[in-house]
Each structure stands twice: as structure tokens, then as C-alpha cells.
Design a protein around this motif. Structure first.
Motif, short mmCIF file in Angstrom:
data_model
loop_
_atom_site.label_atom_id
_atom_site.label_comp_id
_atom_site.label_asym_id
_atom_site.label_seq_id
_atom_site.Cartn_x
_atom_site.Cartn_y
_atom_site.Cartn_z
N ASN A 103 5.37 -0.66 9.22
CA ASN A 103 4.81 0.58 8.68
C ASN A 103 4.68 0.54 7.16
O ASN A 103 4.21 1.50 6.55
N GLY A 104 5.11 -0.55 6.53
CA GLY A 104 4.98 -0.71 5.09
C GLY A 104 6.18 -0.27 4.29
O GLY A 104 6.26 -0.55 3.09
N PHE A 105 7.14 0.41 4.91
CA PHE A 105 8.32 0.88 4.16
C PHE A 105 9.36 -0.22 4.07
O PHE A 105 9.54 -1.02 5.00
N GLU A 106 10.07 -0.23 2.92
CA GLU A 106 11.05 -1.28 2.63
C GLU A 106 12.46 -0.71 2.54
O GLU A 106 12.67 0.43 2.13
N SER A 107 13.41 -1.54 2.88
CA SER A 107 14.81 -1.20 2.66
C SER A 107 15.13 -1.30 1.17
O SER A 107 14.37 -1.91 0.41
N PRO A 108 16.24 -0.73 0.73
CA PRO A 108 16.70 -1.02 -0.63
C PRO A 108 16.96 -2.52 -0.81
O PRO A 108 17.23 -3.24 0.16
N VAL A 109 16.87 -2.98 -2.03
CA VAL A 109 17.10 -4.40 -2.35
C VAL A 109 18.56 -4.76 -2.11
O VAL A 109 19.48 -3.98 -2.41
N THR A 159 5.40 4.98 -7.97
CA THR A 159 4.28 4.71 -7.06
C THR A 159 3.57 5.99 -6.65
O THR A 159 2.34 6.07 -6.68
N TYR A 160 4.33 7.01 -6.25
CA TYR A 160 3.75 8.19 -5.63
C TYR A 160 3.66 9.41 -6.55
O TYR A 160 2.90 10.35 -6.27
N MET A 161 4.44 9.44 -7.61
CA MET A 161 4.43 10.59 -8.53
C MET A 161 4.32 10.08 -9.96
O MET A 161 5.24 10.24 -10.78
N PRO A 162 3.20 9.44 -10.31
CA PRO A 162 3.09 8.83 -11.63
C PRO A 162 3.14 9.81 -12.79
O PRO A 162 3.34 9.40 -13.94
N GLU A 163 2.97 11.10 -12.50
CA GLU A 163 3.09 12.10 -13.56
C GLU A 163 4.53 12.33 -14.00
O GLU A 163 4.78 12.90 -15.07
N MET A 164 5.48 11.87 -13.18
CA MET A 164 6.89 12.04 -13.50
C MET A 164 7.42 10.83 -14.26
O MET A 164 6.91 9.72 -14.14
N ASN A 165 8.47 11.06 -15.02
CA ASN A 165 9.06 10.02 -15.85
C ASN A 165 10.54 9.84 -15.48
O ASN A 165 11.41 10.49 -16.05
N PRO A 166 10.83 8.99 -14.51
CA PRO A 166 12.23 8.78 -14.12
C PRO A 166 12.96 7.89 -15.13
O PRO A 166 12.46 6.83 -15.51
N MET A 167 14.13 8.33 -15.57
CA MET A 167 14.96 7.57 -16.51
C MET A 167 16.13 6.94 -15.76
O MET A 167 16.95 7.67 -15.19
N GLN A 222 0.82 -1.20 0.00
CA GLN A 222 0.00 0.00 0.00
C GLN A 222 0.85 1.25 0.00
O GLN A 222 2.05 1.23 0.28
N THR A 223 0.21 2.37 -0.32
CA THR A 223 0.88 3.66 -0.24
C THR A 223 0.62 4.28 1.13
O THR A 223 -0.27 3.87 1.85
N ASP A 224 1.39 5.30 1.45
CA ASP A 224 1.30 5.95 2.75
C ASP A 224 0.94 7.42 2.55
O ASP A 224 1.62 8.13 1.79
N GLN A 225 -0.06 7.89 3.24
CA GLN A 225 -0.53 9.26 3.07
C GLN A 225 0.55 10.28 3.39
O GLN A 225 0.59 11.37 2.80
N LYS A 226 1.44 9.95 4.31
CA LYS A 226 2.50 10.90 4.69
C LYS A 226 3.37 11.25 3.49
O LYS A 226 3.86 12.39 3.38
N ILE A 227 3.59 10.30 2.60
CA ILE A 227 4.42 10.58 1.42
C ILE A 227 3.71 11.58 0.50
O ILE A 227 4.34 12.51 -0.02
N TYR A 228 2.42 11.42 0.33
CA TYR A 228 1.67 12.40 -0.47
C TYR A 228 1.70 13.77 0.19
O TYR A 228 1.79 14.81 -0.49
N ASP A 229 1.64 13.80 1.51
CA ASP A 229 1.71 15.08 2.23
C ASP A 229 3.05 15.76 2.00
O ASP A 229 3.11 16.99 1.81
N ILE A 230 4.11 14.99 2.00
CA ILE A 230 5.45 15.55 1.77
C ILE A 230 5.54 16.18 0.39
O ILE A 230 6.09 17.28 0.22
#
Length: 445
Positions: free
Chosen positions: A431-437, A269-277, A19-27
């Protein structure tokens, strides 16, 4: 009943981790293009921020610029009940160290640390550069506003500190202005050395260098795409590790590459309008940035920057020739875009700072078997939900498949042939957050 409750908990944590976390959208919403604009203009108004420029004046030169940056971090700290440790970190670079050091100079970084509540010595870092230059890299007197290169990245680091200082994190965050970049990456070298001396555990550094231009020299205008540069494997790898890669893979799975993929996934996940390369290269062709000294020291480090550069506005004397306006001035900066890339940094700083430590001693097995097997050393933390196995096709740039496997220290993926995929493991917090792989570094049978 106990088995039923355990199964229910595993299903819940697997659901939670997706799931996504509302705090990230708030940031994202809290990042201000207006504040970033004000900071870029302020930095450009110091006239020049060349590493060798004036350090005495209160209005001009790199000395005035770094004192202002420190005052901004101090103000942020005052607003959050002294939540930031703000200090200068400096090293003396002697004349003749290279052709761009024409006199002895103190290379001074401005550092602000927001300590984590649980892991105060584990750090995720965001950097911008303080210094600027024009056509002659040794000209430290003439105007060099450096609005995009790199007041934009520096303003982004200050703004990220303003926003994230309102939150508490388990891991520590460092916001830093690095100096000496244009003279030879001296600020990064100094801080990387300092980190080693202090035994800092650095999760990674996100270097921001030019995050404010949307109109490329080729005429392309794009306010959504940005690049994430990362090297394939650490330059500190041993000969044994290099030989192991030949047989087991991992030539595009170093720690910096995993940090880049983490940023890519978070943004998708949180900023789908952006295009990360994802750009599979240390930096632009034949060039370098301030993440490189950290890579050289064995730390994960990436460069985040605009997708379309305008070379008429980089390292140029301010002038007009053949109808072309040369120079890195404020008028060429898109502040909304700079705010977007600042938000990219902020949400990844937060996600990693809220995440548990990654698993260690990750091993993989399953040679000539119909299933892939994994084992790892668990993290000692009651707030961990469990672990997730990721895998992807060997030609895919991103982790495309995953399975949450619970709070265990080993697992077998039935029916997944080890020869056909690449694998990694993350730790998932409650809390749903993950470490880097973490890419497996041990082979077992």
C-alpha cells in the motif's frame, strides 16, 4: 518472462513507495478546528481539572472531566459500530509520594483502543493530558481552566479518534487522556506499567502537550512551526549496547529519535506548509512530559508541541499584573493551529497503523570494504512489497538518501563506504506505507 515480470514488479513497488496517498490528504481535511474549539471550551468549563480536585460533582473537577472524555469516546465508538474499546485505567497514588501529592488519589486515565485488523496487539498511541494546575501545584480548588495546557492536547486526541475511527487499520491505535501529569507523570507511569503487564507491542507514543499557542512570550507569532522532542537513545540500553555505540555509532539513533524523524518526514510530504522542528532533547530544558514514562519503560516516545511558549499563560493564577494578563484561558488558544497539530498526529497515526511491521535483527557490515552490506529478518506478511535502505551523512538530522531493494533479506550498497554514513532499514507495504526506520544493532563481517 519470469525475470522480466519480477523486475517490473520491483520497479512498480519502488515507484509506489515514493508516492503519496489520497487518504492521508482526506484525513487532514477532516480534522475540524470548530470541534476542537468546542472541546477545549468544554474542558476549560470544568473550572479545575487538578488531579486532586473534586471527583463527585457533575460539572466541576477532574472527575466530571474524565467522565465527559469517556462519554465522547463512547459516542465516537457508537458512530463506528463499536470500533473503540473504551475504559478507565487507574492506579492509587499515596499521600507523600512526592510534595505534590497532599492526599491519597486515584490517578485515572481514559483509554480508547481502535483494534487493528491484522496486528491487534501492536499499538501506535496519541496522548493528551486531562489534568491542569495553577501557580501552586497543590491548589486543587481554585480555578485552573488549563485551556492550552492541556485541554488542547486532550481535544486533539478526541478529534483524532473521531476522524480515524472512520478507517480500518492493520495495527491498533490508542487514543488516551492521561492524568497526574502535573503531579509527577503518574498517569503515564501507570499506563506504561499496564502495557507491560498486558504484553502490548507499542510502536510508539506521540505525547501532545500544549498544541494551541502561536504567540510566544518573546513576541514571536508563528502558526506553522512546531517542535518534536525526542531523546537520543533509550534509558534502558545495556552497558554492552553503550560500549558498542562508541565504536559503531548510533548515539542519535534510538527508537524515539526514529519516531521523531518519521513524523518529520510525513509532515514534510503531506503538510508542506508546516515547519516541523526536530529538537534533539527529551523535552524542554530540565523539564518533562508524559512521553517520558514510556521512554523509561523502553518504548519509543516523543513530544509534539507548539514552538513558541508563553510562560505568562502556563501554571499561573488567573490575574492581571502590570498590564499583563496571566492565566491559561481559552482566549489565548488558536484553534486553527491546534487543528493543524492534531492533523500532524492523525496522519502519522494512520501512516504507522497502515504500515507493516519493521524488520528485525537488522545487521550491518562492510568494515574496510568499498561497499556497505546489510542483512535482516524478513517480516512474514504477503502484503509486503519489500524493504528500503536509508542512509545519511553522520551530521545530518534526517534520512536524506534511500533505495528500495525489493523483497529480500540482504543487500549490498556498492560504492557506499560504511565509515562515512549512518544507515537504517524500513519495511514497505504494497500500500506504499513504511514502518519506522530500524537502526542496525548487529555487526557482521
Amino acid at each position: 518472462m519470469k525475470i522480466l515480470l519480477t523486475s517490473t514488479l520491483l520497479l512498480f513497488t519502488a515507484f509506489l513507495s515514493a508516492q503519496t496517498d489520497q487518504k492521508i490528504y482526506d484525513i487532514i481535511k477532516e480534522v475540524s478546528a470548530e470541534r476542537i474549539e468546542n472541546d477545549i471550551k468544554k474542558l476549560a468549563d470544568f473550572g479545575t481539572r487538578h488531579t486532586l480536585s473534586d471527583t463527585v460533582s457533575t460539572t466541576r473537577g477532574i472527575g466530571a472531566a474524565r467522565r465527559w472524555i469517556k462519554s465522547e469516546f463512547d459516542n465516537i465508538s457508537n458512530d463506528c459500530n463499536n470500533c473503540l474499546e473504551v475504559f478507565y485505567q487507574k492506579d492509587l497514588v499515596k499521600k507523600g509520594t512526592n510534595q505534590r501529592i497532599v492526599k491519597d488519589v486515584w490517578v485515572v486515565n481514559v483509554v480508547a483502543i481502535q483494534r487493528g485488523t491484522k496486528h491487534p496487539n501492536r499499538f501506535i498511541m496519541m496522548s493528551g493530558d486531562i489534568d491542569s494546575r495553577i501557580s501552586d501545584p497543590t491548589d486543587f480548588t481554585n480555578d485552573s481552566p488549563g485551556a492550552n495546557d492541556n485541554a488542547s492536547g486532550m481535544a486533539g486526541a478526541i478529534e483524532a479518534a473521531r476522524v480515524l475511527s472512520k478507517y480500518k487499520f492493520e495495527n491498533s491505535i490508542i487514543y488516551v487522556g492521561l492524568s497526574g501529569e502535573e503531579q509527577g507523570l503518574f498517569g503515564g507511569q501507570g499506563l506504561a506499567k499496564y502495557a507491560k503487564e498486558k504484553n502490548w507491542e507499542i510502536i510508539g507514543i506521540m505525547n501532545n502537550d500544549m498544541i494551541g499557542n502561536i504567540e510566544g512570550v518573546d513576541g514571536v507569532i508563528d502558526n506553522r512551526t512546531f517542535r518534536i522532542f525526542s531523546e537520543p537513545v533509550p534509558p534502558t540500553e545495556t552497558e554492552k549496547q553503550r560500549k558498542s555505540r562508541r565504536f559503531y555509532g548510533g548515539e542519535v539513533d534510538g527508537i524515539s529519535r526514529q519516531l521523531a524523524r518519521y513524523v518529520h518526514k510525513t509532515v514534510k510530504t503531506y503538510m508542506p506548509e508546516m515547519n516541523p522542528m526536530l529538537v534533539y532533547r527529551l523535552d524542554r530544558f530540565g523539564r518533562g512530559g508524559h512521553h517520558r514514562p514510556f521512554n523509561d519503560a523502553g518504548y519509543a516516545g516523543i513530544r509534539i508541541m507548539e514552538a513558541h511558549e508563553n510562560y505568562t499563560q502556563q501554571h499561573q493564577d488567573i490575574r492581571k499584573e502590570n498590564g499583563i494578563e496571566y492565566g491559561d484561558v481559552v482566549e489565548h488558544v488558536n484553534f486553527d493551529y491546534a487543528a493543524k497539530l492534531t492533523a500532524v498526529n492523525a496522519i502519522n497515526l494512520a501512516s504507522i497503523a497502515w504500515a507493516p511491521p519493521a524488520p528485525t535483527e537488522v545487521g550491518i557490515g562492510g568494515i574496510v570494504e568499498p561497499s556497505a552490506k546489510f542483512q535482516w529478518k524478513k517480516v512474514n506478511d504477503p502484503n509486503i512489497a519489500g524493504y528500503k535502505i536509508y542512509w545519511r551523512d553522520t551530521t545530518s538530522p534526517t534520512w536524506d538518501h534511500s533505495r528500495f531493494v525489493g523483497d529480500v533479506d540482504n543487500f549490498m550498497l556498492d560504492g557506499i563506504v560504511i565509515d562515512n554514513y549512518l544507515f537504517g532499514i524500513t519495511t514497505v507495504g504494497k500500500n506504499g506505507f513504511e514502518s519506522p526506520v530500524v537502526f542496525p544493532s548487529k555487526i557482521f563481517r
